[in-house]
Design a protein around this motif. Structure first.
Motif: not given
Length: 399
Positions: A244-253, A360-363, A276-280
């Motif tokens: 769930x976290x990975x797509x939410x972080x991508x949308x924030x980016x 690894x996923x984001x990088x 910061x992705x974890x925090x937000x």
């Protein structure tokens, strides 16, 4: 609006922005660090939104995580199901919790996460290869985010990834079902599947985690059903949160192109960005659910034995006394002063593994797909309907 609604608003509520909490949470937090809210069943509980107060209460031995008691606050109808209430580890108190935690702690340390990193990198590269071969558009939920923790947990536990469609559906059924009946059905199916795997490991133990723990069963240190339940909890916790976290972080980016550029160009190291992705973008708006076994005085509040406690990690992560401009998304902030992994004796066991997967996923995503962007208008994105685990139904992207 009635006085009762103002005094104790309903909680949790669905987000309108994938990575920011509902506006009413901010209203609640501005009243003070501890307030009352009303759950789906009409029960009032204490909601903690202050960072210091949340850490203090989560460290208090007068709290219980035991879900078998009526005093435990259930956050949605399906979480009152038997299969959700009997989960070990997350639903245990000392001394049983301590025994299970000591058994598993060495398996989830930073050393083991680093050892798995090359395998995680290879698996993620293979997912990108498949996306490139197929060509755009792709669904970053189904094609990328969901398989990543499934592959990692398969490698760690020794569970055949060929069965991932089943165990991902089953874990999702436990956490995101609409009714207690659906949760029970998913939980029983997952238990039966893992029961068969554990039995096979007891006959011929492998070298992965399930095999190592199966040897403990054979030596009489651990019960068969205990191991099945532990495997079930590890699988549920390991799959749902990271996917769930990975797509939410991508949308924030995507919503902050200057931040995305800083990550892509290496101006912000990925390990800093992930904090910061974890925090937000925390995938749940509550980082701790407990009930009180004895009266507690905290921050001017008298909390009585039997009361329910809910810690809002989302709001504690936005405490202005800890973070300047707490609603601002700033990858360079890099602070670990967040409660996304909880705090106290129930702090997330798998946080080192989760951080490794996210890094690894984001990088890999921004390096190998530098032109990555949404394939639809942002207002077409659909959040899941569960108010307990935040996530996107799909994330169409192109490059």
């Amino acid at each position: 609006m009635s006085a009762d609604v103002v005094e104790a608003p309903s909680f949790p509520q669905r987000r309108t922005c994938p990575y920011q909490p509902p506006g009413i949470y901010r209203d609640i937090a501005e009243r003070g660090p501890i307030n009352q809210v009303t759950l789906w069943n009409g029960r009032r509980v204490w909601l903690f939104t202050g960072y210091a107060e949340s850490r203090e209460i989560l460290s208090d031995p007068r709290l219980s995580s035991d879900r078998s008691y009526d005093e435990y606050p259930t956050m949605a109808p399906h979480l009152g199901a038997e299969e959700a209430r009997k989960l070990v580890l997350v639903g245990e108190d000392p001394p049983t919790h301590d025994i299970h935690r000591r058994l598993l702690n060495p398996e989830f340390g930073l050393k083991h996460a680093r050892a798995l990193r090359p395998r995680i990198q290879a698996d993620i590269d293979a997912l990108i290869d498949a996306m490139l071969e197929k060509g755009p558009p792709a669904d970053l939920v189904a094609d990328y985010a969901m398989p990543i923790p499934g592959l990692a947990m398969s490698a760690l536990l020794g569970i055949p990834f060929a069965d991932h469609a089943f165990f991902q559906d089953a874990t999702r059924g436990v956490m995101q079902a609409s009714t207690p009946e659906e949760t029970n059905a998913a939980g029983k199916a997952l238990f039966g599947y893992l029961d068969g795997l554990v039995s096979a490991q007891e006959r011929d133990p492998g070298e992965e985690l399930l095999g190592r723990l199966a040897r403990r069963v054979l030596e009489g240190e651990l019960g068969h059903d205990e191991l099945v339940q532990l495997a079930m909890v590890l699988l549920i916790a390991g799959l749902e949160t990271t996917s769930s976290m990975i797509p939410l972080g991508v949308v924030a980016l995507f919503d902050h192109p200057e931040q995305l550029a800083a990550l892509r160009e290496g101006r912000v190291p990925v390990r800093v960005a992930v904090e910061e992705l974890l925090r937000i973008t925390a995938v749940t708006d509550f980082g701790g659910v407990r009930w009180v076994t004895d009266d507690i005085e905290i921050a001017g509040r008298h909390i009585k034995a039997g009361d329910g406690i809910v810690v809002s990690s989302t709001m504690a992560n936005r405490d202005p006394s800890v973070h300047a401009d707490p609603y601002t998304f700033d990858l360079s902030r890099g602070s670990r002063q967040h409660l996304t992994f909880g705090f106290g004796i129930h702090q997330c066991l798998g946080q080192s593994l989760a951080r490794t997967q996210l890094e690894v996923a984001y990088e890999t995503l921004v390096r190998r797909l530098p032109g990555l962007r949404l394939a639809v208008d942002s207002d077409e994105l659909t959040m899941r309907q569960s108010g307990t685990m935040q996530g996107l139904v799909s994330l169409p992207v192109t490059w």
